[in-house]
Write a protein that holds these residues in place. Structure first.
Motif, PDB file in Angstrom:
ATOM      1  N   ALA A 144       0.847  -1.193   0.000  1.00 16.20           N
ATOM      2  CA  ALA A 144       0.000   0.000   0.000  1.00 16.20           C
ATOM      3  C   ALA A 144       0.885   1.246   0.000  1.00 16.20           C
ATOM      4  N   PRO A 145       0.302   2.413  -0.282  1.00 17.31           N
ATOM      5  CA  PRO A 145       1.064   3.658  -0.166  1.00 17.31           C
ATOM      6  C   PRO A 145       1.586   3.850   1.257  1.00 17.31           C
ATOM      7  N   LEU A 146       2.622   4.669   1.397  1.00 16.14           N
ATOM      8  CA  LEU A 146       3.321   4.791   2.660  1.00 16.14           C
ATOM      9  C   LEU A 146       2.447   5.315   3.788  1.00 16.14           C
ATOM     10  N   ASP A 147       1.513   6.200   3.493  1.00 12.33           N
ATOM     11  CA  ASP A 147       0.660   6.716   4.564  1.00 12.33           C
ATOM     12  C   ASP A 147      -0.215   5.617   5.158  1.00 12.33           C
ATOM     13  N   LYS A 148      -0.734   4.734   4.294  1.00 13.00           N
ATOM     14  CA  LYS A 148      -1.532   3.612   4.795  1.00 13.00           C
ATOM     15  C   LYS A 148      -0.659   2.614   5.546  1.00 13.00           C
ATOM     16  N   LEU A 149       0.545   2.360   5.031  1.00  8.62           N
ATOM     17  CA  LEU A 149       1.454   1.448   5.726  1.00  8.62           C
ATOM     18  C   LEU A 149       1.769   1.945   7.129  1.00  8.62           C
ATOM     19  N   ALA A 150       2.026   3.241   7.241  1.00 10.15           N
ATOM     20  CA  ALA A 150       2.319   3.803   8.567  1.00 10.15           C
ATOM     21  C   ALA A 150       1.133   3.609   9.510  1.00 10.15           C
ATOM     22  N   HIS A 151      -0.069   3.810   8.988  1.00 11.73           N
ATOM     23  CA  HIS A 151      -1.280   3.643   9.797  1.00 11.73           C
ATOM     24  C   HIS A 151      -1.447   2.202  10.258  1.00 11.73           C
ATOM     25  N   TRP A 152      -1.157   1.246   9.366  1.00 12.61           N
ATOM     26  CA  TRP A 152      -1.328  -0.167   9.701  1.00 12.61           C
ATOM     27  C   TRP A 152      -0.167  -0.732  10.515  1.00 12.61           C
ATOM     28  N   CYS A 153       1.043  -0.385  10.125  1.00 19.86           N
ATOM     29  CA  CYS A 153       2.214  -1.105  10.628  1.00 19.86           C
ATOM     30  C   CYS A 153       2.885  -0.494  11.861  1.00 19.86           C
ATOM     31  N   ALA A 165       9.505  -1.496   4.618  1.00 20.26           N
ATOM     32  CA  ALA A 165       8.574  -1.612   3.497  1.00 20.26           C
ATOM     33  C   ALA A 165       9.360  -1.717   2.192  1.00 20.26           C
ATOM     34  N   ILE A 166       9.283  -2.878   1.543  1.00 17.70           N
ATOM     35  CA  ILE A 166       9.957  -3.049   0.255  1.00 17.70           C
ATOM     36  C   ILE A 166       9.196  -2.255  -0.803  1.00 17.70           C
ATOM     37  N   LYS A 167       9.924  -1.365  -1.469  1.00 14.16           N
ATOM     38  CA  LYS A 167       9.309  -0.443  -2.421  1.00 14.16           C
ATOM     39  C   LYS A 167      10.083  -0.440  -3.729  1.00 14.16           C
ATOM     40  N   GLY A 168       9.686   0.460  -4.630  1.00 11.00           N
ATOM     41  CA  GLY A 168      10.342   0.577  -5.925  1.00 11.00           C
ATOM     42  C   GLY A 168      11.168   1.841  -6.031  1.00 11.00           C
ATOM     43  N   ALA A 169      11.407   2.262  -7.265  1.00 17.63           N
ATOM     44  CA  ALA A 169      12.314   3.373  -7.529  1.00 17.63           C
ATOM     45  C   ALA A 169      11.798   4.708  -7.013  1.00 17.63           C
ATOM     46  N   SER A 170      10.491   4.827  -6.786  1.00 12.82           N
ATOM     47  CA  SER A 170       9.911   6.094  -6.346  1.00 12.82           C
ATOM     48  C   SER A 170       9.836   6.219  -4.827  1.00 12.82           C
ATOM     49  N   ALA A 171      10.606   5.415  -4.106  1.00 16.70           N
ATOM     50  CA  ALA A 171      10.522   5.400  -2.638  1.00 16.70           C
ATOM     51  C   ALA A 171      10.774   6.776  -2.025  1.00 16.70           C
ATOM     52  N   ALA A 172      11.806   7.469  -2.498  1.00 19.06           N
ATOM     53  CA  ALA A 172      12.129   8.782  -1.931  1.00 19.06           C
ATOM     54  C   ALA A 172      10.997   9.776  -2.166  1.00 19.06           C
ATOM     55  N   ASP A 173      10.397   9.725  -3.347  1.00 24.86           N
ATOM     56  CA  ASP A 173       9.273  10.611  -3.643  1.00 24.86           C
ATOM     57  C   ASP A 173       8.085  10.307  -2.731  1.00 24.86           C
ATOM     58  N   GLU A 174       7.901   9.028  -2.434  1.00 21.98           N
ATOM     59  CA  GLU A 174       6.795   8.633  -1.564  1.00 21.98           C
ATOM     60  C   GLU A 174       7.001   9.166  -0.149  1.00 21.98           C
ATOM     61  N   ILE A 175       8.231   9.131   0.325  1.00 19.46           N
ATOM     62  CA  ILE A 175       8.533   9.691   1.645  1.00 19.46           C
ATOM     63  C   ILE A 175       8.228  11.189   1.656  1.00 19.46           C
ATOM     64  N   ALA A 176       8.672  11.895   0.630  1.00 21.06           N
ATOM     65  CA  ALA A 176       8.441  13.336   0.560  1.00 21.06           C
ATOM     66  C   ALA A 176       6.945  13.653   0.537  1.00 21.06           C
ATOM     67  N   PRO A 203      19.660  -4.062  -6.461  1.00 22.15           N
ATOM     68  CA  PRO A 203      19.441  -4.131  -5.007  1.00 22.15           C
ATOM     69  C   PRO A 203      17.994  -3.820  -4.641  1.00 22.15           C
ATOM     70  N   THR A 204      17.581  -4.334  -3.523  1.00 25.68           N
ATOM     71  CA  THR A 204      16.222  -4.116  -3.034  1.00 25.68           C
ATOM     72  C   THR A 204      16.112  -2.744  -2.384  1.00 25.68           C
ATOM     73  N   THR A 205      15.079  -2.013  -2.753  1.00 29.34           N
ATOM     74  CA  THR A 205      14.828  -0.701  -2.169  1.00 29.34           C
ATOM     75  C   THR A 205      13.834  -0.830  -1.022  1.00 29.34           C
ATOM     76  N   VAL A 206      14.225  -0.319   0.132  1.00 30.57           N
ATOM     77  CA  VAL A 206      13.404  -0.443   1.335  1.00 30.57           C
ATOM     78  C   VAL A 206      13.210   0.928   1.959  1.00 30.57           C
ATOM     79  N   ILE A 207      11.963   1.247   2.320  1.00 30.95           N
ATOM     80  CA  ILE A 207      11.716   2.401   3.178  1.00 30.95           C
ATOM     81  C   ILE A 207      11.771   1.908   4.611  1.00 30.95           C
ATOM     82  N   ARG A 208      12.684   2.485   5.374  1.00 31.48           N
ATOM     83  CA  ARG A 208      12.889   2.080   6.768  1.00 31.48           C
ATOM     84  C   ARG A 208      12.428   3.218   7.679  1.00 31.48           C
ATOM     85  N   MET A 209      11.542   2.907   8.590  1.00 30.29           N
ATOM     86  CA  MET A 209      11.104   3.912   9.564  1.00 30.29           C
ATOM     87  C   MET A 209      10.999   3.296  10.938  1.00 30.29           C
TER      88      MET A 209
END
Length: 213
Positions: A144-153, A165-176, A203-209
């Motif tokens: 799911a999008p990062l805002d929903k992931l934060a709400h759930w996880c 959260a394993i993500k794709g090339a737009s991970a940084a944009d999603e954080i912003a 390599p695997t792209t991960v958003i880590r929070m």
């Protein structure tokens, strides 16, 4: 890269990542390519890319997880990333959380066939998981999008625990895009991390929070 070269690279990466656990990972790959495809959990076109796109892509995030951690894998589906993590890191305790019955049935059968003693399956939606605030690590992949992931996880992680959260090339944009929302949810030290560098072609792209302390 030619098809033969890609397969050779994937085989070399698999041996490096899984080491002595490689035969078990191969059994899981076979299960995904047969029952996983037959039951609609893996697309038929994905069977030729199981190693690099799915199994290795998930297994390498183990480098971000401390020894003997308690891990919740949310929306586990066919067991990704939870089962590769359980194979490559037998010290971890993995709970696969999945709401759909046909998927939990597959997961339970997979655990039995692979004789994994460090995995359990919970049929549940993320927001209904109990207890909350106990997991050292909460994982997800293309969920799911990062805002929903934060709400759930984030509520499932202990204070100071992390969400991967394993993500794709737009991970940084999603954080912003969602920075303010996830901050309100308790996310701290949010970053994009690349796992498997030097081992995987991509390599695997991960958003880590981290969950705020």
């Amino acid at each position: 890269m030619s098809e033969v070269s890609r397969e050779t690279a994937a085989a070399e990466s698999a041996a490096a990542v899984f080491s002595t656990q490689l035969p078990l990972a191969e059994r899981y790959a076979e299960l995904l390519a047969t029952e996983g495809v037959r039951r609609g959990l893996i697309g038929p076109r994905e069977s030729d890319r199981l190693w690099d796109r799915h199994i290795l892509n998930c297994a390498v995030i183990a480098e971000l997880i401390d020894p003997s951690a308690d891990v919740l894998d949310i929306g586990s589906g066919a067991g990704l990333p939870g089962i590769p993590l359980a194979i490559v890191r037998p010290d971890l305790w993995i709970t696969l959380v999945e709401p759909m019955e046909r998927r939990t049935t597959f997961l339970e059968e997979a655990i039995e066939r692979l004789e994994l003693s460090n995995v359990e399956v919970v049929r549940s939606r993320a927001e209904e998981v109990r207890p909350r605030g106990k997991a050292d690590v909460v994982t997800s992949r293309a969920l799911a999008p990062l805002d929903k992931l934060a709400h759930w996880c984030l509520p499932l992680a202990r204070r100071g625990g992390q969400v991967l959260a394993i993500k794709g090339a737009s991970a940084a944009d999603e954080i912003a895009k969602h920075e303010r929302t996830i901050g309100k949810r308790g996310a701290r030290r949010v970053s994009v991390v690349r796992c498997g560098t030097g081992l995987l072609e991509t390599p695997t792209t991960v958003i880590r929070m981290y969950h705020s302390v």
